[in-house]
Design a protein around this motif. Structure first.
Motif, PDB file in Angstrom:
ATOM      1  N   LYS A   1     -44.846  -6.158  -7.363  1.00 51.34           N
ATOM      2  CA  LYS A   1     -44.594  -6.587  -5.977  1.00 51.34           C
ATOM      3  C   LYS A   1     -45.755  -7.396  -5.418  1.00 51.34           C
ATOM      4  CE  LYS A   1     -45.737  -1.776  -4.805  1.00 51.34           C
ATOM      5  NZ  LYS A   1     -45.301  -0.551  -4.119  1.00 51.34           N
ATOM      6  N   THR A   2     -46.230  -8.366  -6.182  1.00 49.11           N
ATOM      7  CA  THR A   2     -47.375  -9.162  -5.741  1.00 49.11           C
ATOM      8  C   THR A   2     -47.028 -10.068  -4.566  1.00 49.11           C
ATOM      9  OG1 THR A   2     -46.888 -10.853  -7.418  1.00 49.11           O
ATOM     10  CG2 THR A   2     -48.466  -9.133  -8.014  1.00 49.11           C
ATOM     11  N   ARG A   3     -45.792 -10.521  -4.475  1.00 47.13           N
ATOM     12  CA  ARG A   3     -45.396 -11.361  -3.342  1.00 47.13           C
ATOM     13  C   ARG A   3     -45.390 -10.532  -2.053  1.00 47.13           C
ATOM     14  NH1 ARG A   3     -45.423 -16.334  -1.476  1.00 47.13           N
ATOM     15  NH2 ARG A   3     -45.021 -16.966  -3.623  1.00 47.13           N
ATOM     16  N   ALA A   4     -44.795  -9.356  -2.096  1.00 48.92           N
ATOM     17  CA  ALA A   4     -44.717  -8.510  -0.907  1.00 48.92           C
ATOM     18  C   ALA A   4     -46.096  -8.027  -0.462  1.00 48.92           C
ATOM     19  CB  ALA A   4     -43.810  -7.315  -1.178  1.00 48.92           C
ATOM     20  N   LEU A   5     -46.954  -7.694  -1.424  1.00 48.57           N
ATOM     21  CA  LEU A   5     -48.257  -7.125  -1.075  1.00 48.57           C
ATOM     22  C   LEU A   5     -49.317  -8.181  -0.802  1.00 48.57           C
ATOM     23  CD1 LEU A   5     -48.498  -4.178  -3.641  1.00 48.57           C
ATOM     24  CD2 LEU A   5     -48.069  -4.013  -1.189  1.00 48.57           C
ATOM     25  N   TYR A   6     -49.308  -9.256  -1.610  1.00 45.01           N
ATOM     26  CA  TYR A   6     -50.428 -10.195  -1.578  1.00 45.01           C
ATOM     27  C   TYR A   6     -50.020 -11.639  -1.314  1.00 45.01           C
ATOM     28  CZ  TYR A   6     -52.190  -6.070  -3.962  1.00 45.01           C
ATOM     29  OH  TYR A   6     -52.491  -4.776  -4.295  1.00 45.01           O
TER      30      TYR A   6
END
Length: 484
Positions: free
Chosen positions: A105-110
């Motif tokens: 979930k790199t888009r949602a988190l970062y």
């Protein structure tokens, strides 16, 4: 290993319940699970031949087919694949970390990369099943970073003297590397001999399709068509109906109910593009990790005393809000002197440490696989790694003193960027329909609903962790969901 061999000529015009294209991690783990459910027959189509373990050791090669002969490369970066029965299970070094929970979930988190349409918790039970099949040796302490619902099948390898100091000083970050090189011998595999020749393991210790699935390709429901390249898929509406095979100078057709595409992240999109199945960002987002080697001299501390090639995994640089600006990094502590050689001072030959620094990269749609309009051959057009990945490695280089503070470091002598990590990923990524992805969370093609895409081509983003265990777990899950 016994194989139910059939020629392309023999199966011309035949119909199968399941047709599997390719025979690497994605394909073999899918087939192993699918055979528990199907009532008809399955056909495996593999471009390469069967090269037994003994042949590979003697030839010091995993296949007589050079990977660069199977595609055109517009740049200089090598893309390593194994064209043979078992695919990447032959050549891999058998490192088996899971992806970090936040890798999904790199888009949602970062705000970077692509989110996966499933999470760590969705995949965790299948990680356990893949680890059981491969008899993984692992450190239970790694559950602090990568939560586990079951223990590893085998105890961890013996770490080095360096690992002992690092684990004592950084108990929440430093762990013994999980690996499909067993600490203890199994029924079909020796214990790891720690001789650092993993690509052609001399004692048949590491997991391969040959020693891990010894009866898969001789199963009563399975036929195996070797030295045969799938060129195109035929379809009507939203269903694949058949495949065209090039073999022995001729073209043949087979038909089926369900198709599994697991060639590799170069050849799988090429097959779809030659078939005019160009949905979403088919062929785009080619990527892999970016890596470097570091040589460290130690003052009075002898190392190289572990029981496998790579002993330590360190997650000090693995996750945090910094991933908005620079890549996550996994640092491997090596129980080998490659690529630098041993120290030359008398009595100090093993007062050294080799590190492998591996970072994620951001998929770029301009890095892609296309096809040559005349020959139909796959063409790799790669524009280079991202500044994001470079910033991740440079940060590690600049902060090695913090990472290595528990050790008596004499000097850091060399930092060498590697040309490839040999993990080709991301050209048929999974996601939500109409977001540019090609397949859904169950690995089914968004448009062709009887086409399952397996292997690392399905990865939406690039963790610094080696991808093979995740590819295996995804395939077990996909097969179980398809037939449930």
């Amino acid at each position: 290993m016994d194989i139910n061999r059939v020629s392309a000529r023999n199966v011309h015009q035949a119909h199968y319940e399941l047709i599997v294209i390719g025979s690497g991690f994605g394909s073999t783990f899918f087939l192993d699970e699918a055979l528990k459910h199907i009532t008809g027959r399955a056909l495996v189509i593999e471009w390469g031949d069967y090269q037994p373990w003994a042949w590979q050791v003697e030839a010091q090669s995993n296949s007589p087919i050079a990977p660069e002969s199977t595609y055109k490369n517009s740049g200089n970066k090598p893309w390593n694949t194994t064209i043979a029965l078992g695919g990447g299970t032959n050549c891999w070094y058998a490192q088996t970390p899971r992806l970090h929970p936040n890798d999904f979930k790199t888009r949602a988190l970062y705000g970077v990369g692509h989110d996966w349409p499933l999470g760590y918790d969705d995949l965790e039970p299948y990680y356990c099943r893949a680890e059981q099949i491969m008899s993984i040796s692992g450190d239970p302490d790694i559950g602090k970073v990568l939560p586990r619902s079951q223990p590893y099948p085998q105890p961890p390898h013996k770490g080095t003297s360096v690992d002992a100091l690092m684990k004592a000083a950084m108990p929440d970050h430093h762990f013994i590397c999980p690996t499909a090189r067993p600490r203890m011998a199994t029924a079909n595999r020796s214990a790891c001999c720690a001789n650092a020749r993993c690509s052609q393991c001399p004692v048949n210790a590491k997991f391969t399709a040959e020693n891990g699935f010894p009866s898969l390709f001789s199963h009563p429901k399975v036929d195996v068509c070797l030295k045969s390249e799938v060129r195109t898929l035929e379809y009507s509406g939203n269903q694949i109906s058949g495949a065209t095979i090039a073999s022995e100078g001729g073209e043949y057709k087979v038909f089926g109910d369900v198709f599994v595409l697991g060639a590799n992240a170069i050849q799988s999109p090429a097959i779809l593009l030659r078939s005019d199945i160009d949905y979403g960002q088919t062929g785009r987002g080619l990527h892999e990790q970016v890596g470097a080697n570091v040589e460290v001299f130690l003052e009075g501390l002898k190392s190289l005393d572990g029981s496998t090639i790579t002993t330590g995994y360190n997650y000090y640089f693995a996750d945090g809000d910094f991933r908005r600006n620079r890549a996550s990094c996994l640092v491997s502590f090596e129980n080998r002197w490659w690529p630098f050689g041993l120290r030359k001072e008398r009595g100090r030959w093993d007062e050294m440490l080799s590190l492998s620094v591996v970072v994620e990269d951001l998929p770029n749609p301009d890095n892609r696989v296309t096809i040559d309009p005349q020959s139909g051959q796959a063409v790799v057009d790669y524009r280079g790694e991202s500044s994001y990945a470079k910033a991740g490695i440079e940060h590690v280089f600049d902060n090695l003193d913090k990472l290595l503070a528990p050790l008596p470091v004499e000097s850091i002598n060399s930092r060498i960027w590697r040309p490839t990590e040999s993990h080709v990923q991301g050209t048929l990524r999974m996601g939500i329909k109409d977001d540019g992805s090609v397949i859904d969370q169950n690995m089914l093609h968004h448009r062709m609903r009887n086409l399952v895409v397996v292997g690392t081509s399905s990865f939406p983003s690039c963790s610094p962790a080696a991808p093979s265990l995740t590819a295996a777990a995804l395939s077990i899950r996909a097969a179980e969901l398809l037939y449930s």
